[in-house]
Design a protein around this motif. Structure first.
Motif, PDB file in Angstrom:
ATOM      1  N   GLY A 130       0.835  -1.190   0.000  1.00 48.55           N
ATOM      2  CA  GLY A 130       0.000   0.000   0.000  1.00 48.55           C
ATOM      3  C   GLY A 130       0.869   1.239   0.000  1.00 48.55           C
ATOM      4  O   GLY A 130       1.956   1.251   0.570  1.00 48.55           O
ATOM      5  N   ALA A 131       0.384   2.297  -0.646  1.00 46.59           N
ATOM      6  CA  ALA A 131       1.138   3.546  -0.611  1.00 46.59           C
ATOM      7  C   ALA A 131       1.129   4.137   0.786  1.00 46.59           C
ATOM      8  O   ALA A 131       2.018   4.912   1.147  1.00 46.59           O
ATOM      9  N   CYS A 132       0.139   3.760   1.578  1.00 45.97           N
ATOM     10  CA  CYS A 132       0.015   4.240   2.947  1.00 45.97           C
ATOM     11  C   CYS A 132      -0.762   3.202   3.740  1.00 45.97           C
ATOM     12  O   CYS A 132      -1.338   2.270   3.163  1.00 45.97           O
ATOM     13  N   GLY A 133      -0.755   3.337   5.042  1.00 41.06           N
ATOM     14  CA  GLY A 133      -1.517   2.421   5.859  1.00 41.06           C
ATOM     15  C   GLY A 133      -3.002   2.523   5.578  1.00 41.06           C
ATOM     16  O   GLY A 133      -3.532   3.608   5.325  1.00 41.06           O
ATOM     17  N   GLY A 134      -3.702   1.383   5.583  1.00 34.56           N
ATOM     18  CA  GLY A 134      -5.138   1.381   5.342  1.00 34.56           C
ATOM     19  C   GLY A 134      -5.542   1.449   3.888  1.00 34.56           C
ATOM     20  O   GLY A 134      -6.721   1.607   3.569  1.00 34.56           O
ATOM     21  N   ALA A 135      -4.577   1.315   2.972  1.00 33.29           N
ATOM     22  CA  ALA A 135      -4.912   1.377   1.552  1.00 33.29           C
ATOM     23  C   ALA A 135      -5.680   0.144   1.090  1.00 33.29           C
ATOM     24  O   ALA A 135      -6.406   0.193   0.093  1.00 33.29           O
TER      25      ALA A 135
ATOM     26  N   CYS B  72      11.157 -10.088  -5.643  1.00 35.56           N
ATOM     27  CA  CYS B  72       9.886 -10.121  -6.362  1.00 35.56           C
ATOM     28  C   CYS B  72      10.083  -9.927  -7.861  1.00 35.56           C
ATOM     29  O   CYS B  72      10.952  -9.176  -8.298  1.00 35.56           O
ATOM     30  N   ASP B  73       9.264 -10.597  -8.643  1.00 33.18           N
ATOM     31  CA  ASP B  73       9.244 -10.353 -10.080  1.00 33.18           C
ATOM     32  C   ASP B  73       8.483  -9.072 -10.399  1.00 33.18           C
ATOM     33  O   ASP B  73       8.733  -8.440 -11.421  1.00 33.18           O
ATOM     34  N   LEU B  74       7.542  -8.713  -9.542  1.00 30.98           N
ATOM     35  CA  LEU B  74       6.751  -7.505  -9.735  1.00 30.98           C
ATOM     36  C   LEU B  74       6.234  -7.043  -8.377  1.00 30.98           C
ATOM     37  O   LEU B  74       5.875  -7.862  -7.533  1.00 30.98           O
ATOM     38  N   VAL B  75       6.199  -5.720  -8.163  1.00 29.34           N
ATOM     39  CA  VAL B  75       5.553  -5.142  -6.990  1.00 29.34           C
ATOM     40  C   VAL B  75       4.447  -4.225  -7.483  1.00 29.34           C
ATOM     41  O   VAL B  75       4.685  -3.343  -8.315  1.00 29.34           O
ATOM     42  N   VAL B  76       3.240  -4.442  -7.002  1.00 28.01           N
ATOM     43  CA  VAL B  76       2.132  -3.543  -7.320  1.00 28.01           C
ATOM     44  C   VAL B  76       1.913  -2.637  -6.116  1.00 28.01           C
ATOM     45  O   VAL B  76       1.861  -3.088  -4.972  1.00 28.01           O
ATOM     46  N   VAL B  77       1.829  -1.330  -6.384  1.00 25.21           N
ATOM     47  CA  VAL B  77       1.592  -0.340  -5.342  1.00 25.21           C
ATOM     48  C   VAL B  77       0.120   0.056  -5.413  1.00 25.21           C
ATOM     49  O   VAL B  77      -0.357   0.537  -6.446  1.00 25.21           O
ATOM     50  N   LEU B  78      -0.605  -0.172  -4.319  1.00 23.53           N
ATOM     51  CA  LEU B  78      -2.011   0.209  -4.260  1.00 23.53           C
ATOM     52  C   LEU B  78      -2.093   1.626  -3.713  1.00 23.53           C
ATOM     53  O   LEU B  78      -1.747   1.885  -2.552  1.00 23.53           O
ATOM     54  N   ALA B  79      -2.532   2.558  -4.548  1.00 20.72           N
ATOM     55  CA  ALA B  79      -2.497   3.978  -4.198  1.00 20.72           C
ATOM     56  C   ALA B  79      -3.902   4.556  -4.152  1.00 20.72           C
ATOM     57  O   ALA B  79      -4.568   4.633  -5.191  1.00 20.72           O
ATOM     58  N   PRO B  80      -4.393   4.930  -2.980  1.00 24.66           N
ATOM     59  CA  PRO B  80      -5.656   5.671  -2.930  1.00 24.66           C
ATOM     60  C   PRO B  80      -5.557   6.946  -3.769  1.00 24.66           C
ATOM     61  O   PRO B  80      -4.515   7.608  -3.787  1.00 24.66           O
ATOM     62  N   ALA B  81      -6.644   7.282  -4.449  1.00 29.06           N
ATOM     63  CA  ALA B  81      -6.632   8.415  -5.384  1.00 29.06           C
ATOM     64  C   ALA B  81      -6.786   9.721  -4.623  1.00 29.06           C
ATOM     65  O   ALA B  81      -7.735  10.491  -4.822  1.00 29.06           O
ATOM     66  N   GLU B  82      -5.826   9.984  -3.743  1.00 30.13           N
ATOM     67  CA  GLU B  82      -5.829  11.169  -2.893  1.00 30.13           C
ATOM     68  C   GLU B  82      -4.431  11.782  -2.932  1.00 30.13           C
ATOM     69  O   GLU B  82      -3.445  11.081  -3.168  1.00 30.13           O
ATOM     70  N   VAL B  83      -4.324  13.060  -2.692  1.00 27.45           N
ATOM     71  CA  VAL B  83      -3.062  13.772  -2.904  1.00 27.45           C
ATOM     72  C   VAL B  83      -1.939  13.224  -2.034  1.00 27.45           C
ATOM     73  O   VAL B  83      -0.849  12.877  -2.526  1.00 27.45           O
TER      74      VAL B  83
END
Length: 409
Positions: free
Chosen positions: A183-188, A312-323
């Motif tokens: 996650g880009a941040c906690g709780g993402a 890892c072969d790939l890392v996906v970053v889950l980013a809430p659409a917030e600034v």
């Protein structure tokens, strides 16, 4: 205590009175998936305990005892599948049962070796009278007959079905793909996405889900498997010696969807012994020899993410659409790029999301592969009964991530 009387499914007998060695012996026995008869807890009177040990000994699939218990045995017949334990720092116990010296182990230092020896004993016992497995005992993995034949706490069958191989030569030089989810941040919602990706990856073959978040309450709570027997972090030291991949996956908890799960325990001791980056990397290295896909739930930042992402072969970053969340995603993506780790971004929309996919792509300067819409009711569903099969929107987002992973090599 998970005590089971002798029956059609043979059990593991534990008779370890030494306080420091007893919980380790129980952990290893429980990891086999067999019913467990713990005389140390269930029979308080010492003379009665000795009689019960002698009575159950011939019918147990395997036995773990200590020197004190062995000393109480009189006129018993030597038999295979008996192991002696003593607590660290040892020395290793020298114990005779029926006039024969049995293998001795110091725990927890030699818990992996004890687990492997127990697995070998269970393979040999698979064809014993009173147990019909339908498989070649010489080729069955430890605990296989029991886990496929007997339902667990909610009636589901253990095993990965036709994904799990029943024997033969080990997997050759091929190794499974490794996906990191951060996650880009906690709780993402990274843990939920990681679990959904693991369920979706089962279409490609055996899959493992690894919890690499140090302060995690345990991914088994998310999947609804907190009561499922199996190894957790702290039960085995992955940095000491070689652990057979087949024995490891047989010892792990398994979800309803057939995902092998390596996650945190919830005891104080387990929390204190949370895995370090080197241990997570070592565990992933073992699991990828047996699983077609290994999914790792990563924290948003820190040494753990740095070290494990390298594997890892790939890392996906889950980013809430917030600034603020997108700014954090930009830093994480730059960090991954500096380490030459393949990365992409999945955008998550929440009730107060304000950015578009193009906004996130411009701010992070990373490839945005899609979006995860709000999943109404998902949190309540996971809290009450476990995530299970992901709802449509989450499953679609996990599919986008897995498509990226398949093309990462």
């Amino acid at each position: 205590m998970n005590t089971a009387p002798p029956g059609r499914e043979r059990f593991i007998l534990v008779a370890v009175a030494e306080p420091a060695a007893h919980p380790e012996a129980v952990h290893v026995a429980a990891a086999s998936g067999r019913p467990l008869l713990d005389l140390t807890v269930d029979v308080e009177d010492e003379s009665e305990r000795a009689a019960e040990l002698a009575r159950h000994l011939p019918r147990a699939a395997a036995v773990i005892l200590d020197a004190a218990a062995a000393a109480d045995l009189d006129a018993v017949t030597a038999r295979p599948g008996v192991f002696a334990v003593a607590a660290d720092p040892g020395p290793a116990p020298e114990v005779e049962v029926g006039g024969a010296l049995v293998p001795g182990f110091v725990v927890p230092a030699q818990s992996p070796e004890l687990l492997a020896a127990l697995g070998a004993a269970l393979r040999g016992a698979a064809g014993a009278p009173g147990e019909t497995t339908g498989a070649d005992p010489a080729r069955a993995r430890p605990g296989r007959a029991t886990r496929d034949a007997a339902p667990d706490r909610d009636g589901r069958r253990r095993g990965v079905g036709n994904h799990r191989r029943t024997g033969g030569a080990p997997r050759a030089a091929e190794s499974g793909r490794v996906l990191g989810v951060a996650g880009a941040c906690g709780g993402a919602g990274a843990s939920t996405l990681a679990a959904a990706c693991a369920v979706g990856a089962a279409a490609d073959g055996p899959v493992a889900l690894v919890d690499a978040v140090a302060n995690s309450g345990g991914l088994d709570l998310l999947t609804g498997d907190e009561d499922t027997t199996g190894l957790r972090w702290g039960d085995v030291d992955f940095t000491r010696g070689e652990i057979p991949a087949g024995d490891l996956v047989e010892a792990l908890p398994e979800t309803r969807e057939g995902v092998w799960l390596l996650t945190a325990g919830r005891s104080v001791l387990a929390a204190a012994a949370g895995p370090g980056p080197d241990e997570v990397v070592a565990a992933v290295g073992v699991l990828r020899r047996e699983a077609a896909t290994v999914v790792v739930d990563l924290p948003p930042w820190g040494e753990m993410t740095d070290e494990v992402s390298d594997a890892c072969d790939l890392v996906v970053v889950l980013a809430p659409a917030e600034v603020r969340a997108t700014a954090a995603a930009a830093r994480l993506c730059a960090r991954l790029e500096s380490r030459r780790t393949g990365a992409c971004v999945l955008v998550r929309h929440r009730g107060w999301s304000s950015l578009t996919l193009d906004d996130v792509a411009g701010l992070t300067r990373a490839r945005v592969i899609g979006e995860l819409p709000t999943q109404r009711g998902l949190a309540r569903r996971a809290e009450l009964g476990g995530l299970g099969r992901p709802p449509r929107g989450l499953a679609r987002a996990a599919g986008l991530v897995l498509d990226e992973l398949r093309g990462a090599r």
